[in-house]
Design an enzyme around this catalytic site. Sequence first.
Site: not given
Length: 210
Positions: A8, A187-190
């Site tokens: 997710k 977003s993108n685990r950032l």
Amino acid sequence: MSYEAVRKDYVKHTLEESDCLPDPIHMLEDWLKEALKEMEDANAMTLTTVNPDGFPESRVVLIRQLDQEGLVFYTNYDSAKGKDIAIHPKVGVNFFWPWLERQVRVRGIAERLSAEASDAYFNSRPRESQLGAWASIQSEEMTTRDQLDKRLVECTERFKDQDVPRPPHWGGFRIKPQYFEFWQGRSNRLHDRIRYESVEGGWKLSRLFP
Ligand SMILES: Cc1cc2nc3c(=O)[nH]c(=O)nc-3n(C[C@H](O)[C@H](O)[C@H](O)COP(=O)(O)O)c2cc1C
């Protein structure tokens, strides 16, 4: 089943330094309010204590009060968590609100509420919950479910036609916080992570790598 493909992206909100209130208690109040608007049980928090063997133990409890004094929850003082806190009052707390893609961590020192404060909350509870607090020997082993049902019948009889007093082994703990971390999924685990550390005269804010 493999969980590797369960993915997710977190895109709903951001957390800027300019969004952060100077006082983390106010910040937690705001986030809790927002979470409660959207979902039941948003006041559930995972409480971690350290057991006598040194193992961390986690379970969910409900936050019942939040103010400058700290975070309050109620429980059985003779339960596993109650005994842990009596030895190691340093505890951890975690809130996770998946629908807001938010997490909050808190570290603090737990102490018992005054008997008067525990009485006031106990007296506000439904009678069934009050009787349950007498009937349950929380965290002790029971033989069969009947044992609990029998104890409940006995307590119901014992307090028939009278108010149910607070059991001496039941009451509140207040966690005096020393550390907070507010986490907002990105977003993108950032992700955004803002930490508040208790310092002389206030709180020091800093940002952490995700
Ligand atoms: C949503 C939820 C709310 C709970 N609220 C409380 C609570 O406020 N107080 C409490 O003692 N236990 C609460 N429990 C039960 C605890 O998670 C736990 O099972 C119980 O306190 C015994 O824990 P212990 O043996 O580690 O002391 C709750 C559980 C859930 C899932």
